[in-house]
Design a protein around this motif. Structure first.
Motif, PDB file in Angstrom:
ATOM      1  N   ARG A  18      43.882  34.865 107.497  1.00  0.00           N
ATOM      2  CA  ARG A  18      43.099  36.051 107.655  1.00  0.00           C
ATOM      3  C   ARG A  18      42.095  36.599 106.690  1.00  0.00           C
ATOM      4  O   ARG A  18      42.094  37.736 106.326  1.00  0.00           O
ATOM      5  CB  ARG A  18      44.306  37.122 107.594  1.00  0.00           C
ATOM      6  N   LYS A  31      36.904  38.787 108.912  1.00  0.00           N
ATOM      7  CA  LYS A  31      36.886  40.058 109.459  1.00  0.00           C
ATOM      8  C   LYS A  31      35.725  40.742 109.987  1.00  0.00           C
ATOM      9  O   LYS A  31      34.527  39.896 109.649  1.00  0.00           O
ATOM     10  CB  LYS A  31      37.259  41.173 108.350  1.00  0.00           C
ATOM     11  N   GLU A  60      38.673  39.325 118.998  1.00  0.00           N
ATOM     12  CA  GLU A  60      38.815  40.506 118.120  1.00  0.00           C
ATOM     13  C   GLU A  60      38.054  41.696 118.447  1.00  0.00           C
ATOM     14  O   GLU A  60      38.325  42.978 118.423  1.00  0.00           O
ATOM     15  CB  GLU A  60      38.428  40.031 116.629  1.00  0.00           C
ATOM     16  N   GLU A  68      33.258  48.581 107.837  1.00  0.00           N
ATOM     17  CA  GLU A  68      34.679  47.992 108.219  1.00  0.00           C
ATOM     18  C   GLU A  68      34.949  48.978 108.967  1.00  0.00           C
ATOM     19  O   GLU A  68      34.694  50.179 109.346  1.00  0.00           O
ATOM     20  CB  GLU A  68      35.482  48.122 107.123  1.00  0.00           C
TER      21      GLU A  68
END
Ligand code: C2E
Ligand code: CA
Ligand code: CA
Ligand code: CA
Length: 276
Positions: free
Chosen positions: A37, A40, A96, A264
């Motif tokens: 993980r 991102k 995603e 983000e």
């Protein structure tokens, strides 16, 4: 020619072996990045300047590795392409991004498209449209809210590229040509490929003052796109002045630091909910 000095950096065996070692180390770590993980996505808004509405978001990949820190996407993506890891990573990005966009829709945000960058290697994979169909099905995202960004260096064979794009477009999504104007055959691609949108490369979105070559190029691109019924996004808009000139030229959609850097999920959500 005066003014042009060729820079030949002597590549000593040491420096090139250090670089090679870094590449290999990165590849080893990148192999585990998904399961650990470490990858991102950050999102950058595409804004309609006539209304200030966020019409879409481009997702951009980030990799934060404990050993290497932030590796720039251009560096690790080229390693992923060479090692074949791009297929797995690219699929992760698509899933995603679609999942996230669907979540936002369900949370009551106004509909926006999400734009995903496709590497040439992914594009040349004949299973791509099947993979994307499965992701759309799985996430429930309406395909009209998915945009794929391709660059001009897709494939030498225009017929093959056109067929592949046709298959993708049958799914109901849209295709944008990224970094428009920087390739050697941009216009040939426009002629031969079923694209819906061009993204004017950020190298053109500066020095836009009257009489500058960039101003001529950008206004010409905009008028050409209009006649070809293509949507246009200007990338790399950083200043009020750039925005003003683009507005005068009739450009409607922009992306760049002027509105927001890629940020983000939690930050982009704050921004979107505030605007909604
Ligand atoms: P790109 O697709 O052309 O993405 C735009 C790049 O410009 C991004 O760099 C973004 O942060 C930067 N940018 C945005 N607004 C401005 C601005 O106003 N001024 C300036 N100077 N820069 C701006 P980033 O995130 O470092 O990505 C670099 C490239 O890496 C991307 O260029 C794309 O080619 C590739 N990339 C990133 N994410 C992915 C991905 O998920 N898949 C693939 N295949 N490639 C990706
Ligand atoms: Ca892009
Ligand atoms: Ca671009
Ligand atoms: Ca700029």
């Amino acid at each position: 020619v005066e003014g042009y000095v060729e820079c030949t950096q002597p590549s000593t065996p040491l420096s090139s072996s250090v670089m090679l070692q870094r590449r290999m180390d990165i590849e080893v770590h990148l192999r585990k990045a998904i399961s650990k993980r470490e990858l991102k996505l950050v999102y950058q808004p595409v804004v309609d300047i006539s209304t200030s509405v966020v019409v879409g978001l481009e997702c951009l990949l980030r990799w934060d590795n404990p050993d290497f820190g932030d590796v720039p996407p251009t560096e690790f993506i080229s390693i992923a392409e060479e090692s074949g890891l791009i297929h797995e990573i690219g699929e992760w990005v698509l899933r995603e991004a679609c999942q996230q966009n669907q979540k936002w829709r369900k949370a009551g945000l106004p509909p926006m498209f999400v734009a995903v960058n496709l590497s040439r290697k992914q594009f040349n994979d004949c299973r791509l449209s099947m993979t994307i169909a499965a992701i759309l099905e799985e996430t429930g995202l309406d395909p009209k809210y998915l945009e794929l960004e391709i660059t001009e260096s897709l494939s030498v064979d225009a017929r093959l590229a056109a067929d592949a794009l046709g298959k993708l477009k049958k799914l109901g999504l849209r295709i944008a040509m990224d970094d428009f104007g920087t390739g050697y055959s941009s216009l040939g691609y426009l002629r031969d490929l079923p694209v819906d949108k061009v993204k004017i490369d950020k190298s053109f979105i500066k020095d836009l003052q009257h009489g500058h070559v960039n101003a001529v190029i950008v206004s010409t691109m905009l008028s050409m796109a209009k006649q070809l019924n293509l949507s246009v996004v200007a990338e790399g808009v950083e200043t009020e002045e750039e925005l003003q000139v683009l507005r005068e030229y009739g450009c409607r959609f922009v992306q760049g630091y002027y509105y927001s850097k890629p940020v983000e999920v939690c930050l982009i959500e704050q921004m979107l909910f505030q605007l909604a």
